[in-house]
Design an enzyme around this catalytic site. Structure first.
Site, PDB file in Angstrom:
ATOM      1  CG  ASP A 139      -0.286  -0.449   2.508  1.00  0.00           C
ATOM      2  OD1 ASP A 139       0.951  -0.490   2.569  1.00  0.00           O
ATOM      3  OD2 ASP A 139      -1.010  -0.749   3.475  1.00  0.00           O
ATOM      4  CD  GLU A 199      -8.575   1.107   7.494  1.00  0.00           C
ATOM      5  OE1 GLU A 199      -8.634   0.175   8.315  1.00  0.00           O
ATOM      6  OE2 GLU A 199      -7.825   2.091   7.649  1.00  0.00           O
ATOM      7  CG  HIS A 249      -5.854  -2.248   8.562  1.00  0.00           C
ATOM      8  ND1 HIS A 249      -5.926  -0.950   9.016  1.00  0.00           N
ATOM      9  CD2 HIS A 249      -4.550  -2.588   8.679  1.00  0.00           C
ATOM     10  CE1 HIS A 249      -4.716  -0.542   9.368  1.00  0.00           C
ATOM     11  NE2 HIS A 249      -3.864  -1.515   9.174  1.00  0.00           N
ATOM     12  CG  ASN A 277      -8.867  -1.522  11.760  1.00  0.00           C
ATOM     13  OD1 ASN A 277      -7.955  -2.210  11.280  1.00  0.00           O
ATOM     14  ND2 ASN A 277      -9.287  -0.403  11.199  1.00  0.00           N
TER      15      ASN A 277
HETATM   16  C1  GLP Z   1      -0.283  -0.080   8.632  1.00  0.00           C
HETATM   17  C2  GLP Z   1      -0.024  -0.876   7.334  1.00  0.00           C
HETATM   18  C3  GLP Z   1      -0.352  -2.339   7.492  1.00  0.00           C
HETATM   19  C4  GLP Z   1       0.251  -2.877   8.780  1.00  0.00           C
HETATM   20  C5  GLP Z   1      -0.322  -2.118   9.951  1.00  0.00           C
HETATM   21  C6  GLP Z   1       0.126  -2.645  11.301  1.00  0.00           C
HETATM   22  O1  GLP Z   1      -1.575   0.317   8.768  1.00  0.00           O
HETATM   23  N1  GLP Z   1      -0.743  -0.351   6.225  1.00  0.00           N
HETATM   24  O2  GLP Z   1       0.123  -3.048   6.362  1.00  0.00           O
HETATM   25  O3  GLP Z   1      -0.008  -4.240   8.898  1.00  0.00           O
HETATM   26  O4  GLP Z   1       0.075  -0.772   9.804  1.00  0.00           O
HETATM   27  O5  GLP Z   1       1.329  -2.048  11.685  1.00  0.00           O
HETATM   28  P1  GLP Z   1       2.216  -2.553  12.891  1.00  0.00           P
HETATM   29  O6  GLP Z   1       2.888  -3.810  12.402  1.00  0.00           O
HETATM   30  O7  GLP Z   1       3.206  -1.468  13.109  1.00  0.00           O
HETATM   31  O8  GLP Z   1       1.317  -2.791  14.027  1.00  0.00           O
END
Ligand code: GLP
Length: 268
Positions: free
Chosen positions: A70, A149, A144, A142
């Site tokens: 993304d 989302e 995602h 959440n």
């Molecule tokens: C962001 C990214 C996701 C990732 C998420 C969780 O929102 N777009 O791809 O999985 O963060 O991040 P973390 O691993 O820092 O909890």
């Protein structure tokens, strides 16, 4: 789905890296690994383990292709918080994947139509590279995946998405205030993610326990985008103890963790 639980951050990283490398062997064709790359803190240890494998001569990403999950809309690719810059510093420079082989969705354009068209082209670029062999994933609190989302279509393609308020709050720490956090992004769709040969999802910490329970054992539902893992024939979920606390089938996962190595082939 295989659920593997490590008892330390370093064990989680090692298990995840082993499963990424095995996935590249199982789903690769030729000498060009094609990796799907996630940002976030969850896979950082995994990337360090992949770098260690490179140093030991067990892996080589110098000719690999990397496709980001993304990208934010509205900030330049050179912005420090763009996912392109994040992946260059946290993945390319760590595992030796050349920057020119890193592909990221286009998050900047003159018009919405331009960004939409580039998003559709992104799926075509993945297909042209022969498809993602192993997609590395984290999960949002959440549920995602990427920036799909809750409410995302289960067969969605790479496209523009509105970020959830919770996601913007979670990511505000990287920007100078909530109002500087992008409102929209371009993300691989859930359908795009499901086309990868193997999915390796890493989650650690109690803050992910609820999302993991819903993704791994909850109903298949757009309310928890992570639940699409249940549709994938080769999904591996690597957790620490804290992220695994909501799982009801823990005993089974532990029994099955050895894979086929302790199968009794002849019982009579
Ligand atoms: C962001 C990214 C996701 C990732 C998420 C969780 O929102 N777009 O791809 O999985 O963060 O991040 P973390 O691993 O820092 O909890």
């Amino acid at each position: 789905m295989r659920v593997l639980i490590g008892n330390s951050a370093s064990q989680v990283a090692k298990i995840a890296a082993e499963n990424v490398l095995a996935g590249l062997t199982a789903h690769g064709s030729g000498n060009t690994p094609v990796l799907g790359l996630a940002t976030g803190s969850s896979p950082l240890g995994l990337y360090r383990e992949l770098a260690q494998a490179v140093r030991e001569g067990k892996a080589d990403f110098s000719a690999a292709r990397g496709f980001a999950l993304d990208e934010y809309i509205g900030i330049r690719a050179t912005h420090q918080q763009s996912y392109r810059q994040t992946l260059i510093s946290e993945v390319c420079n760590v595992i030796g994947l050349p920057e020119h082989f890193l592909f990221t969705p286009q998050g900047l354009g003159e018009t919405i139509e331009e960004i939409e068209a580039a998003a559709a082209n992104y799926d075509q670029a993945i297909a042209a590279a022969g498809g993602i062999q192993v997609q590395i994933l984290g999960i949002g609190a959440n549920g995602h995946l990427g920036f799909n989302e809750p409410g995302s279509a289960l067969r969605s393609r790479t496209r523009i998405k509105r970020l959830a308020a919770k996601t913007r709050q979670d990511n505000a720490r990287f920007f100078e205030g909530l109002e500087r956090v992008p409102t929209h992004c371009v993300t691989q769709g859930l359908g795009t993610i499901l086309e990868a040969g193997r999915l390796v999802l890493v989650a650690t910490g109690a803050g992910k326990a609820e999302a993991i329970a819903a993704a791994v054992e909850g109903p298949l539902s757009a309310s928890c985008p992570g639940s699409v893992l249940q549709l994938h024939p080769d999904a591996v979920v690597v957790l620490d103890e804290a992220a695994a606390t909501g799982l009801k089938l823990r005993d089974y996962y532990d029994d099955a963790a050895a894979g086929l190595s302790n199968m009794q082939l002849h019982l009579d």
